[in-house]
Design a protein around this motif. Sequence first.
Motif, PDB file in Angstrom:
ATOM      1  N   SER A 158      -2.895  16.833  -0.245  1.00 53.88           N
ATOM      2  CA  SER A 158      -3.462  16.529  -1.556  1.00 53.88           C
ATOM      3  C   SER A 158      -2.658  15.415  -2.232  1.00 53.88           C
ATOM      4  CB  SER A 158      -3.485  17.777  -2.444  1.00 53.88           C
ATOM      5  OG  SER A 158      -2.179  18.249  -2.675  1.00 53.88           O
ATOM      6  N   ARG A 159      -3.343  14.641  -3.055  1.00 50.37           N
ATOM      7  CA  ARG A 159      -2.688  13.557  -3.787  1.00 50.37           C
ATOM      8  C   ARG A 159      -2.911  13.759  -5.277  1.00 50.37           C
ATOM      9  NH1 ARG A 159      -5.172   8.424  -1.246  1.00 50.37           N
ATOM     10  NH2 ARG A 159      -6.897   9.855  -0.952  1.00 50.37           N
ATOM     11  N   LEU A 160      -1.863  13.560  -6.039  1.00 50.33           N
ATOM     12  CA  LEU A 160      -1.938  13.712  -7.483  1.00 50.33           C
ATOM     13  C   LEU A 160      -1.688  12.359  -8.137  1.00 50.33           C
ATOM     14  CD1 LEU A 160       0.233  16.935  -7.893  1.00 50.33           C
ATOM     15  CD2 LEU A 160      -2.235  16.770  -7.625  1.00 50.33           C
ATOM     16  N   ARG A 161      -2.533  12.022  -9.089  1.00 50.97           N
ATOM     17  CA  ARG A 161      -2.381  10.767  -9.822  1.00 50.97           C
ATOM     18  C   ARG A 161      -1.977  11.109 -11.253  1.00 50.97           C
ATOM     19  NH1 ARG A 161      -6.789   7.083 -12.223  1.00 50.97           N
ATOM     20  NH2 ARG A 161      -5.519   5.345 -12.880  1.00 50.97           N
ATOM     21  N   PHE A 162      -0.796  10.623 -11.646  1.00 52.43           N
ATOM     22  CA  PHE A 162      -0.253  10.913 -12.961  1.00 52.43           C
ATOM     23  C   PHE A 162      -0.388   9.713 -13.887  1.00 52.43           C
ATOM     24  CE2 PHE A 162       1.998  13.860 -10.226  1.00 52.43           C
ATOM     25  CZ  PHE A 162       2.087  15.007 -10.986  1.00 52.43           C
ATOM     26  N   PRO A 163      -0.535   9.960 -15.200  1.00 51.73           N
ATOM     27  CA  PRO A 163      -0.458   8.856 -16.160  1.00 51.73           C
ATOM     28  C   PRO A 163       0.998   8.403 -16.275  1.00 51.73           C
ATOM     29  CG  PRO A 163      -0.678  10.938 -17.322  1.00 51.73           C
ATOM     30  CD  PRO A 163      -0.804  11.236 -15.845  1.00 51.73           C
ATOM     31  N   PHE A 164       1.237   7.261 -16.898  1.00 51.96           N
ATOM     32  CA  PHE A 164       2.600   6.774 -17.073  1.00 51.96           C
ATOM     33  C   PHE A 164       3.372   7.689 -18.008  1.00 51.96           C
ATOM     34  CE2 PHE A 164       0.458   2.848 -15.803  1.00 51.96           C
ATOM     35  CZ  PHE A 164       1.318   2.439 -14.797  1.00 51.96           C
ATOM     36  N   LEU A 165       4.659   7.861 -17.708  1.00 53.97           N
ATOM     37  CA  LEU A 165       5.539   8.626 -18.591  1.00 53.97           C
ATOM     38  C   LEU A 165       6.004   7.741 -19.732  1.00 53.97           C
ATOM     39  CD1 LEU A 165       7.828  10.447 -16.014  1.00 53.97           C
ATOM     40  CD2 LEU A 165       6.358  11.542 -17.692  1.00 53.97           C
ATOM     41  N   ASP A 166       6.136   8.321 -20.912  1.00 51.89           N
ATOM     42  CA  ASP A 166       6.665   7.607 -22.067  1.00 51.89           C
ATOM     43  C   ASP A 166       8.180   7.566 -21.940  1.00 51.89           C
ATOM     44  OD1 ASP A 166       7.420   6.620 -24.521  1.00 51.89           O
ATOM     45  OD2 ASP A 166       6.392   8.152 -25.689  1.00 51.89           O
ATOM     46  N   MET A 174       1.537   8.223  -8.194  1.00 49.25           N
ATOM     47  CA  MET A 174       0.828   8.910  -7.128  1.00 49.25           C
ATOM     48  C   MET A 174       1.838   9.776  -6.386  1.00 49.25           C
ATOM     49  SD  MET A 174      -2.131   9.241  -5.526  1.00 49.25           S
ATOM     50  CE  MET A 174      -3.138   7.859  -5.937  1.00 49.25           C
ATOM     51  N   TYR A 175       1.458  11.013  -6.107  1.00 50.74           N
ATOM     52  CA  TYR A 175       2.290  11.951  -5.363  1.00 50.74           C
ATOM     53  C   TYR A 175       1.440  12.549  -4.251  1.00 50.74           C
ATOM     54  CZ  TYR A 175       4.708  16.312  -4.264  1.00 50.74           C
ATOM     55  OH  TYR A 175       5.315  17.343  -3.616  1.00 50.74           O
ATOM     56  N   ALA A 176       1.971  12.560  -3.031  1.00 49.69           N
ATOM     57  CA  ALA A 176       1.271  13.162  -1.889  1.00 49.69           C
ATOM     58  C   ALA A 176       2.008  14.433  -1.480  1.00 49.69           C
ATOM     59  CB  ALA A 176       1.216  12.190  -0.721  1.00 49.69           C
ATOM     60  N   ALA A 186      19.459  13.020 -13.292  1.00 53.10           N
ATOM     61  CA  ALA A 186      19.617  11.732 -12.616  1.00 53.10           C
ATOM     62  C   ALA A 186      19.005  10.637 -13.486  1.00 53.10           C
ATOM     63  CB  ALA A 186      18.962  11.757 -11.244  1.00 53.10           C
ATOM     64  N   ASP A 187      19.794   9.685 -13.883  1.00 53.95           N
ATOM     65  CA  ASP A 187      19.346   8.624 -14.783  1.00 53.95           C
ATOM     66  C   ASP A 187      18.205   7.816 -14.171  1.00 53.95           C
ATOM     67  OD1 ASP A 187      19.460   7.093 -17.123  1.00 53.95           O
ATOM     68  OD2 ASP A 187      20.694   5.582 -16.137  1.00 53.95           O
ATOM     69  N   GLY A 188      17.085   7.750 -14.879  1.00 52.42           N
ATOM     70  CA  GLY A 188      15.936   6.964 -14.440  1.00 52.42           C
ATOM     71  C   GLY A 188      15.061   7.624 -13.395  1.00 52.42           C
ATOM     72  N   ALA A 189      15.380   8.847 -12.984  1.00 54.07           N
ATOM     73  CA  ALA A 189      14.597   9.546 -11.962  1.00 54.07           C
ATOM     74  C   ALA A 189      13.505  10.390 -12.625  1.00 54.07           C
ATOM     75  CB  ALA A 189      15.490  10.440 -11.116  1.00 54.07           C
ATOM     76  N   ILE A 190      12.479  10.704 -11.855  1.00 52.38           N
ATOM     77  CA  ILE A 190      11.416  11.581 -12.338  1.00 52.38           C
ATOM     78  C   ILE A 190      11.395  12.858 -11.509  1.00 52.38           C
ATOM     79  CG2 ILE A 190       9.973   9.764 -13.321  1.00 52.38           C
ATOM     80  CD1 ILE A 190       8.314   9.834 -10.763  1.00 52.38           C
ATOM     81  N   ARG A 191      10.768  13.892 -12.064  1.00 51.78           N
ATOM     82  CA  ARG A 191      10.743  15.190 -11.392  1.00 51.78           C
ATOM     83  C   ARG A 191       9.364  15.821 -11.538  1.00 51.78           C
ATOM     84  NH1 ARG A 191      15.327  19.480 -12.680  1.00 51.78           N
ATOM     85  NH2 ARG A 191      16.387  17.923 -11.446  1.00 51.78           N
ATOM     86  N   ILE A 192       8.864  16.365 -10.438  1.00 53.05           N
ATOM     87  CA  ILE A 192       7.644  17.179 -10.454  1.00 53.05           C
ATOM     88  C   ILE A 192       8.108  18.618 -10.271  1.00 53.05           C
ATOM     89  CG2 ILE A 192       5.493  17.737  -9.277  1.00 53.05           C
ATOM     90  CD1 ILE A 192       5.325  14.825  -8.419  1.00 53.05           C
ATOM     91  N   THR A 193       7.688  19.499 -11.155  1.00 47.70           N
ATOM     92  CA  THR A 193       8.109  20.884 -11.069  1.00 47.70           C
ATOM     93  C   THR A 193       6.915  21.797 -10.798  1.00 47.70           C
ATOM     94  OG1 THR A 193       7.938  21.090 -13.469  1.00 47.70           O
ATOM     95  CG2 THR A 193      10.107  20.592 -12.581  1.00 47.70           C
TER      96      THR A 193
END
Length: 52
Positions: free
Chosen positions: A8-16, A1-3, A40-47
């Motif tokens: 607005s809120r975005l719901r993402f599926p799990f990353l592989d 979940m991203y706010a 960054a090891d283990g980090a996620i990014r929204i672009t």
Amino acid sequence: MYAAADGSRLRFPFLDSESNEPVRPETPGSRLPLSWDDEADGAIRITNPTPA
């Protein structure tokens, strides 16, 4: 979940964890991709891709 700042809120599926393939939100509207961050090891990014 991203706010977002606009509320607005975005719901993402799990990353592989085995792939670097980005995923798109399951919620309608925004199409911002979510992916693993290469810097960054283990980090996620929204672009926010800009049109060419």
